[in-house]
Scaffold this motif. Structure first.
Motif, PDB file in Angstrom:
ATOM      1  N   PRO A   1      -0.386   1.322   1.767  1.00  0.00           N
ATOM      2  CA  PRO A   1       0.703   0.619   1.072  1.00  0.00           C
ATOM      3  C   PRO A   1       0.191  -0.542   0.219  1.00  0.00           C
ATOM      4  CG  PRO A   1       1.393   1.137   3.290  1.00  0.00           C
ATOM      5  CD  PRO A   1      -0.074   1.505   3.198  1.00  0.00           C
ATOM      6  N   ASP A   2      -0.834  -1.268   0.698  1.00  0.00           N
ATOM      7  CA  ASP A   2      -1.378  -2.386  -0.063  1.00  0.00           C
ATOM      8  C   ASP A   2      -2.056  -1.900  -1.351  1.00  0.00           C
ATOM      9  OD1 ASP A   2      -1.893  -5.241  -0.293  1.00  0.00           O
ATOM     10  OD2 ASP A   2      -4.007  -4.698  -0.024  1.00  0.00           O
TER      11      ASP A   2
ATOM     12  N   ILE B   1      -1.337   0.880  -2.957  1.00  0.00           N
ATOM     13  CA  ILE B   1      -0.262   1.360  -3.824  1.00  0.00           C
ATOM     14  C   ILE B   1       0.408   0.169  -4.514  1.00  0.00           C
ATOM     15  CG2 ILE B   1       1.978   2.547  -3.879  1.00  0.00           C
ATOM     16  CD1 ILE B   1       0.890   4.286  -1.525  1.00  0.00           C
ATOM     17  N   LYS B   2       0.570  -0.928  -3.771  1.00  0.00           N
ATOM     18  CA  LYS B   2       1.165  -2.147  -4.334  1.00  0.00           C
ATOM     19  C   LYS B   2       0.288  -2.702  -5.458  1.00  0.00           C
ATOM     20  CE  LYS B   2       3.727  -5.694  -2.187  1.00  0.00           C
ATOM     21  NZ  LYS B   2       3.950  -6.501  -1.009  1.00  0.00           N
TER      22      LYS B   2
ATOM     23  N   GLU C   1       8.956  -1.271  -3.659  1.00  0.00           N
ATOM     24  CA  GLU C   1       9.291  -0.433  -2.502  1.00  0.00           C
ATOM     25  C   GLU C   1       9.680   0.977  -2.958  1.00  0.00           C
ATOM     26  OE1 GLU C   1      10.791  -3.468  -2.957  1.00  0.00           O
ATOM     27  OE2 GLU C   1       9.655  -4.627  -1.490  1.00  0.00           O
TER      28      GLU C   1
ATOM     29  N   GLN D   1       6.493   2.794  -3.862  1.00  0.00           N
ATOM     30  CA  GLN D   1       5.758   3.242  -2.667  1.00  0.00           C
ATOM     31  C   GLN D   1       6.412   4.494  -2.074  1.00  0.00           C
ATOM     32  OE1 GLN D   1       5.758  -0.600  -0.627  1.00  0.00           O
ATOM     33  NE2 GLN D   1       3.556  -0.732  -0.890  1.00  0.00           N
ATOM     34  N   SER D   2       7.728   4.529  -2.036  1.00  0.00           N
ATOM     35  CA  SER D   2       8.443   5.708  -1.536  1.00  0.00           C
ATOM     36  C   SER D   2       8.214   6.920  -2.433  1.00  0.00           C
ATOM     37  CB  SER D   2       9.947   5.437  -1.454  1.00  0.00           C
ATOM     38  OG  SER D   2      10.213   4.426  -0.533  1.00  0.00           O
TER      39      SER D   2
ATOM     40  N   LYS E   1       4.742   8.388  -1.876  1.00  0.00           N
ATOM     41  CA  LYS E   1       4.607   9.068  -0.579  1.00  0.00           C
ATOM     42  C   LYS E   1       5.550  10.251  -0.429  1.00  0.00           C
ATOM     43  CE  LYS E   1       1.446   6.416   1.313  1.00  0.00           C
ATOM     44  NZ  LYS E   1       0.141   6.935   1.714  1.00  0.00           N
TER      45      LYS E   1
END
Length: 109
Positions: A41-42, A44-45, A101, A104-105, A108
């Motif tokens: 997640p980091d 991707i951020k 957010e 990120q969704s 994934k």
């Protein structure tokens, strides 16, 4: 930070070559081929931060149209149809832009 600090140049080249033709961009296969789907997640951020050119905290339609150019300056711009489909897939709250957010969704998915 450069996008190649997170993603390999070989994967980027492979992902871009898979969508050279107009209307051939598919975000799911692109994220998979470029290796973003398997990142933390980091990470991707951090990629989101690169894509958010105006640092507004969102990726707007204009930034999405230039999405591929963030990976290579020689890449094409997305067509209007590709951009609208990409935005529709990522904009889950209906505000017309993609937040971190949501991104990120989307990665994934």
């Amino acid at each position: 930070m450069a996008i190649t600090d997170i993603l390999s140049a070989t994967d980027i080249e492979s992902a871009l070559s898979s969508c050279q033709a107009a209307d051939s961009f598919d975000y799911k296969s692109f994220f998979s081929t470029v290796g973003l789907s398997s990142k933390t997640p980091d990470q991707i951020k951090k990629v989101f931060g690169i894509l958010d050119q105006d640092k507004s905290g969102f990726i707007e339609e204009e930034e999405l149209q230039l999405f591929l150019k963030n990976f290579s300056s020689s890449a094409r711009v997305l067509t209007s149809a590709e951009t609208k489909a990409f935005l529709a897939a990522g904009d889950t709250d209906g505000d017309g832009k993609i937040g971190v957010e949501e991104f990120q969704s989307l990665v994934k998915a």
